[in-house]
Design a protein around this motif. Structure first.
Motif, mmCIF file in Angstrom:
data_model
loop_
_atom_site.group_PDB
_atom_site.id
_atom_site.type_symbol
_atom_site.label_atom_id
_atom_site.label_comp_id
_atom_site.label_asym_id
_atom_site.label_seq_id
_atom_site.Cartn_x
_atom_site.Cartn_y
_atom_site.Cartn_z
ATOM 1 N N GLN A 46 15.106 7.846 1.284
ATOM 2 C CA GLN A 46 14.252 8.753 0.509
ATOM 3 C C GLN A 46 13.119 7.988 -0.169
ATOM 4 N N CYS A 47 13.448 6.820 -0.712
ATOM 5 C CA CYS A 47 12.440 6.040 -1.442
ATOM 6 C C CYS A 47 11.368 5.473 -0.520
ATOM 7 N N MET A 48 11.729 5.257 0.726
ATOM 8 C CA MET A 48 10.769 4.694 1.680
ATOM 9 C C MET A 48 9.853 5.766 2.267
ATOM 10 N N PHE A 49 10.308 7.028 2.269
ATOM 11 C CA PHE A 49 9.548 8.067 2.960
ATOM 12 C C PHE A 49 9.368 9.299 2.090
ATOM 13 N N ASP A 50 9.229 9.107 0.787
ATOM 14 C CA ASP A 50 8.968 10.241 -0.129
ATOM 15 C C ASP A 50 7.614 10.850 0.180
ATOM 16 N N GLN A 110 4.065 -2.941 2.649
ATOM 17 C CA GLN A 110 2.721 -3.183 3.155
ATOM 18 C C GLN A 110 2.727 -2.747 4.612
ATOM 19 N N VAL A 111 2.070 -1.625 4.884
ATOM 20 C CA VAL A 111 2.064 -1.046 6.226
ATOM 21 C C VAL A 111 0.684 -1.242 6.851
ATOM 22 N N GLU A 112 0.647 -1.910 7.996
ATOM 23 C CA GLU A 112 -0.603 -2.156 8.706
ATOM 24 C C GLU A 112 -0.465 -1.654 10.141
ATOM 25 N N ASN A 129 0.824 -1.213 0.000
ATOM 26 C CA ASN A 129 0.000 0.000 0.000
ATOM 27 C C ASN A 129 0.863 1.270 0.000
ATOM 28 N N TYR A 130 2.167 1.076 -0.193
ATOM 29 C CA TYR A 130 3.053 2.227 -0.364
ATOM 30 C C TYR A 130 4.132 1.868 -1.380
ATOM 31 N N SER A 131 4.400 2.776 -2.300
ATOM 32 C CA SER A 131 5.471 2.587 -3.278
ATOM 33 C C SER A 131 6.246 3.880 -3.425
ATOM 34 N N GLY A 132 7.557 3.818 -3.233
ATOM 35 C CA GLY A 132 8.426 4.980 -3.420
ATOM 36 C C GLY A 132 9.512 4.644 -4.421
ATOM 37 N N TYR A 133 9.731 5.539 -5.365
ATOM 38 C CA TYR A 133 10.692 5.267 -6.447
ATOM 39 C C TYR A 133 11.554 6.494 -6.689
ATOM 40 N N ASN A 134 12.842 6.238 -6.983
ATOM 41 C CA ASN A 134 13.720 7.344 -7.364
ATOM 42 C C ASN A 134 14.891 6.797 -8.162
ATOM 43 N N ARG A 135 15.484 7.675 -8.974
ATOM 44 C CA ARG A 135 16.684 7.321 -9.735
ATOM 45 C C ARG A 135 17.848 8.139 -9.220
ATOM 46 N N ILE A 185 13.917 -4.849 7.436
ATOM 47 C CA ILE A 185 12.927 -3.769 7.479
ATOM 48 C C ILE A 185 11.563 -4.269 7.953
ATOM 49 N N ARG A 186 11.270 -5.530 7.684
ATOM 50 C CA ARG A 186 9.974 -6.077 8.097
ATOM 51 C C ARG A 186 9.839 -6.060 9.626
ATOM 52 N N GLY A 187 8.692 -5.639 10.084
ATOM 53 C CA GLY A 187 8.418 -5.599 11.515
ATOM 54 C C GLY A 187 8.743 -4.278 12.179
ATOM 55 N N LEU A 188 9.388 -3.351 11.436
ATOM 56 C CA LEU A 188 9.711 -2.045 12.002
ATOM 57 C C LEU A 188 8.496 -1.120 11.938
ATOM 58 N N LYS A 189 8.481 -0.117 12.807
ATOM 59 C CA LYS A 189 7.483 0.936 12.681
ATOM 60 C C LYS A 189 7.757 1.724 11.411
ATOM 61 N N TYR A 190 6.679 2.190 10.783
ATOM 62 C CA TYR A 190 6.863 3.025 9.590
ATOM 63 C C TYR A 190 7.214 4.431 10.061
#
Length: 327
Positions: A323-327, A262-264, A245-251, A290-295
């Motif tokens: 940056q890609c995770m928190f754009d 997938q953040v729940e 439910n979240y996608s971040g992309y950068n070059r 990264i799995r299991g961490l707070k967003y």
């Protein structure tokens, strides 16, 4: 250094062949080989987003994943692939060392070319070779494509190249930024003749006689087993894309990276990282961290503080990845 002849044009078999030699032989090896019409995707790419699925199905183009990073490339019988498999004392990805012999061999054919960007070889600014590399247990696999007389129109229709990649090159289309080698060669030769000339020049460059190596029947059976269990499977070549439910992309200068999460209830339940970056580590290890961490940006930074992200993402830094995770 020795040469192994492989006349197969089946990309599933050929990629298994190459990996088997990389991970099981002690010899320094050169391979020159061809695939029938196929798209070869990088180990960290999302296959369905790199290809034009309808076109690929309509034209019976094979799609196979390789064990090295980088972007998707098109192969056909007008394309020649090269592989250098050698011992190494370094864990660093280094393109230049292993591709000078290719450049020198092409210069002898009257082709003026040069290394460009991260991993390309170009003529007059147009790409004809993409290079990828992997390091494993003191061995390095350096391989690449050589567009000699390929169907460039098919190449441009079969691949989905992200617009930001095209625009970063300052051109308007895939077809306008690639070229074949044949128009630049001073002699009128076909791709198989080109293969023989290249092979001769590679061994001359290393000042070694051309020696061949023969695989045993056991070797060949093991290669076929790799085809049956991995390279010929949908799971390896396409793989299941997880719910997100979240996608971040950068070059970045080191390539593109996309983080899908997938953040729940504020927790990262799943993480998948795609891209054309070059890293020597297994990207699944970074995903698992990264799995299991707070967003939360600070929590992720803390969790990755003692991890060399560059091992997994190559020349993409920890800060760029965040940056890609928190754009």
């Amino acid at each position: 250094m020795k040469f192994i002849e492989n006349n197969s044009i089946d990309p599933h078999y050929n990629l298994a062949f190459e990996e088997y030699i990389f991970k099981n032989l002690d010899e320094d090896i050169v391979l020159l080989w061809r695939n029938g019409p196929s798209i070869i995707v990088g180990k960290n790419q999302n296959t369905v987003e790199e290809i034009n699925m309808d076109y690929v199905k309509e034209h019976n183009i094979n799609v196979v994943r390789r064990v090295t990073g980088g972007g998707a490339v098109y192969h056909d019988l007008g394309n020649l692939n090269f592989s250098f498999i050698t011992k190494t004392e370094s864990n660093l990805i280094d393109f230049k060392t292993y591709n000078v012999p290719i450049i020198k061999a092409l210069e002898k054919l009257g082709v003026n070319c040069e290394l460009s960007g991260r991993n390309d070889i170009v003529i007059d600014g147009k790409k004809f070779s993409g290079i990828a590399q992997s390091v494993n247990k003191g061995r390095v696999l350096n391989h690449g494509t050589l567009l000699f007389d390929s169907k460039l129109d098919t190449l441009s229709k079969a691949l989905n190249v992200k617009r930001d990649k095209i625009e970063s090159k300052g051109v308007k289309s895939v077809s306008s930024r690639v070229t074949n080698i044949k128009p630049y060669v001073k002699d009128d030769i076909d791709v198989l003749q080109f293969k023989q000339v290249l092979l001769k020049n590679i061994f001359e460059y290393f000042d070694q006689p051309l020696e061949t190596y023969e695989l045993s029947e056991e070797d060949k059976n093991n290669i076929q087993k790799m085809v049956d269990e991995r390279y010929g499977t949908w799971e390896w070549n396409y793989g299941k894309s997880p719910k997100f439910n979240y996608s971040g992309y950068n070059r970045f200068a080191g390539g593109c990276v996309e983080a899908r999460l997938q953040v729940e209830n504020g927790i990262i339940e799943n993480c998948k990282i795609y891209g054309d970056f070059f890293g020597k580590g297994d990207i699944q290890e970074l995903e698992q961290k990264i799995r299991g961490l707070k967003y939360n940006e600070n929590e992720v930074l803390d969790a990755l503080s003692d991890i060399a992200v560059e091992d997994y993402l190559g020349r993409i830094s920890k800060e760029e990845f965040i940056q890609c995770m928190f754009d």
